[in-house]
Design an enzyme around this catalytic site. Structure first.
Site, PDB file in Angstrom:
ATOM      1  N   ASN A 315      -8.453  -0.094  -1.546  1.00 59.67           N
ATOM      2  CA  ASN A 315      -7.886   1.248  -1.471  1.00 59.67           C
ATOM      3  C   ASN A 315      -6.941   1.531  -2.633  1.00 59.67           C
ATOM      4  O   ASN A 315      -6.181   2.506  -2.592  1.00 59.67           O
ATOM      5  CB  ASN A 315      -7.138   1.437  -0.143  1.00 59.67           C
ATOM      6  CG  ASN A 315      -8.062   1.405   1.054  1.00 59.67           C
ATOM      7  OD1 ASN A 315      -9.133   1.999   1.018  1.00 59.67           O
ATOM      8  ND2 ASN A 315      -7.667   0.711   2.103  1.00 59.67           N
ATOM      9  N   HIS A 317      -4.409  -0.096  -3.348  1.00 61.57           N
ATOM     10  CA  HIS A 317      -3.080  -0.254  -2.764  1.00 61.57           C
ATOM     11  C   HIS A 317      -2.663  -1.702  -2.937  1.00 61.57           C
ATOM     12  O   HIS A 317      -3.465  -2.613  -2.719  1.00 61.57           O
ATOM     13  CB  HIS A 317      -3.142   0.118  -1.270  1.00 61.57           C
ATOM     14  CG  HIS A 317      -1.848   0.000  -0.551  1.00 61.57           C
ATOM     15  ND1 HIS A 317      -1.415  -1.185   0.004  1.00 61.57           N
ATOM     16  CD2 HIS A 317      -0.895   0.923  -0.286  1.00 61.57           C
ATOM     17  CE1 HIS A 317      -0.239  -0.971   0.594  1.00 61.57           C
ATOM     18  NE2 HIS A 317       0.092   0.283   0.430  1.00 61.57           N
ATOM     19  N   CYS A 352       3.841   1.120  -4.625  1.00 62.88           N
ATOM     20  CA  CYS A 352       3.973   1.212  -6.071  1.00 62.88           C
ATOM     21  C   CYS A 352       2.582   1.331  -6.685  1.00 62.88           C
ATOM     22  O   CYS A 352       1.590   0.894  -6.095  1.00 62.88           O
ATOM     23  CB  CYS A 352       4.708   0.012  -6.654  1.00 62.88           C
ATOM     24  SG  CYS A 352       3.771  -1.537  -6.561  1.00 62.88           S
TER      25      CYS A 352
END
Length: 406
Positions: A315, A317, A352
């Site tokens: 994802n 992420h 982040c």
């Protein structure tokens, strides 16, 4: 196939005249179509039409007008018999013996590679694929502690154990048939571009396993408010049943395109609701407010941390376990040498990006620079972007190591 097998096992005859002459001298009798002891056919003799093998040259006796075979007499072989594939091959018993030898060798190799466990603690879930128990509410999976998962203490690192938690979570969703094309997302979540993100986590470590140990992770889920989900875990040693770690967490939904938190749609609730179990959290949440550190209140600062490509999941992420590694990056080495992590409370505030640069800050409540073991040491942590935006807040408790590394 039989011809290929025969040519691979037995040597081919030589084409030189000398070798054929030598071979003909070793044949039984003078039959040009007979086989020598090496399995090589001698050249046919054009002057010989037919030769019979007999142990006795006299005529066969008759009994009541019928010829009777004498015991020990060999059957006659006529050169007029047509040449076939079978009578051009060596003795079939030799070929059968060779094939049998090959199969026995293969069977022995397969036995050496047999997956069946030889230790009692490896019998359950030998392949580590996991299984559903308790009417479909609890998922169990085994993990052996590998050599590359241990640290300087010769025990599994906290990141290793946290990765086991994440792996069982995903496998749980997959095993019950809820995983769609996303990373742990259901079919309805994929339609609405939703993903799960962890919001809070509380971890208690009672024992660190060593290389070669096998641990079992149990996990289950229940509702957390209207829009969240709580997931709990318990890790124990398969052989001793000793508890290794207990953890609880709260997860919320995020839109993977806008990267903003979202409410849980009713369609998603209908998918996952049947798998919720009414169970108290295995670990009490940390009710204290986690401290926000800055450059003035932090005792140790580690700068220049940045995600690599391999730190991103499907994802795009950053793996939440990676945040834990960064958070502890600024922990003083003197504390790591004398103490081990006993508990950890985390608050994930934002994610982040792959191009962000982060700083890790740590504040130690007890002076551990002199290396003297204390009964208990507590630390506050903060992982933030260089611009100051908070990523994760944390609080850790450390206990003295039971033994020193030799």
């Amino acid at each position: 196939m039989a011809a290929m097998a025969a040519s691979g096992i037995f040597p081919a005859s030589s084409c030189s005249p000398n070798s054929s002459i030598k071979a003909s001298k070793t044949t039984f009798g003078d039959n040009p179509n007979s086989l020598n002891v090496q399995g090589i056919s001698a050249k046919p003799n054009s002057s010989s039409k037919s030769v019979d093998f007999k142990t006795h040259a006299q005529a066969l006796p008759k009994i009541n007008g019928t010829k009777t075979k004498i015991e020990g007499e060999a059957p006659s072989v006529s050169s007029n018999a047509p040449k076939t594939f079978y009578n051009q091959l060596p003795d079939w018993s030799m070929l059968l013996a060779a094939i049998t030898t090959i199969f026995l060798a293969a069977e022995k190799q397969w036995t050496l590679l047999d997956w069946k466990p030889r230790r009692p603690d490896m019998i359950t879930d030998a392949f580590g694929l996991g299984r559903i128990v308790q009417d479909g509410f609890v998922f169990k999976q085994n993990f052996p502690i590998r050599s590359y998962e241990i640290g300087a203490d010769k025990t599994a690192s906290i990141e290793t154990l946290m990765n086991h938690l994440q792996e069982t979570s995903l496998n749980h969703v997959k095993r019950v048939g809820l995983m769609d094309d996303g990373f742990g997302a259901t079919a309805e979540m994929s339609k609405k571009n939703l993903i799960w993100v962890v919001n809070k986590m509380r971890v208690l470590v009672e024992h660190y396993p060593s290389w070669g140990d096998v641990v079992e992770v149990d996990t289950w889920v229940r509702a957390s408010g209207k829009n969240g989900m709580r997931r709990d875990w318990r890790i124990h040693d398969v052989k001793t049943s000793k508890t290794v770690m207990k953890a609880t967490s709260v997860w919320v939904m995020m839109n993977k395109h806008t990267r903003k938190l979202a409410k849980m749609p009713e369609e998603v609730r209908a998918e996952i609701g049947p798998y919720f179990i009414e169970h108290k959290a295995i670990v009490d949440e940390d009710s204290r407010k986690l401290t926000k550190l800055d450059d003035n209140t932090a005792d140790y600062v580690k700068t220049g941390l940045a995600p690599r490509w391999n730190d991103l999941d499907v994802n795009q992420h950053v793996n939440n376990v990676k945040y834990i590694g960064w958070l502890l990056e600024s922990t003083p080495v003197s504390l790591l040498e004398s103490h081990e992590l006993a508990s950890m409370s985390l608050e994930y505030r934002r994610e982040c990006g792959r191009d962000d640069v982060l700083n890790s800050l740590t504040s130690v409540s007890t002076n551990c620079k002199n290396g003297t073991p204390e009964t208990k040491v507590e630390c506050d942590h903060l992982l933030r972007l260089q611009c100051g935006a908070e990523i994760v807040r944390g609080h850790t408790e450390w206990r003295p190591k039971s033994s020193k590394i030799t």
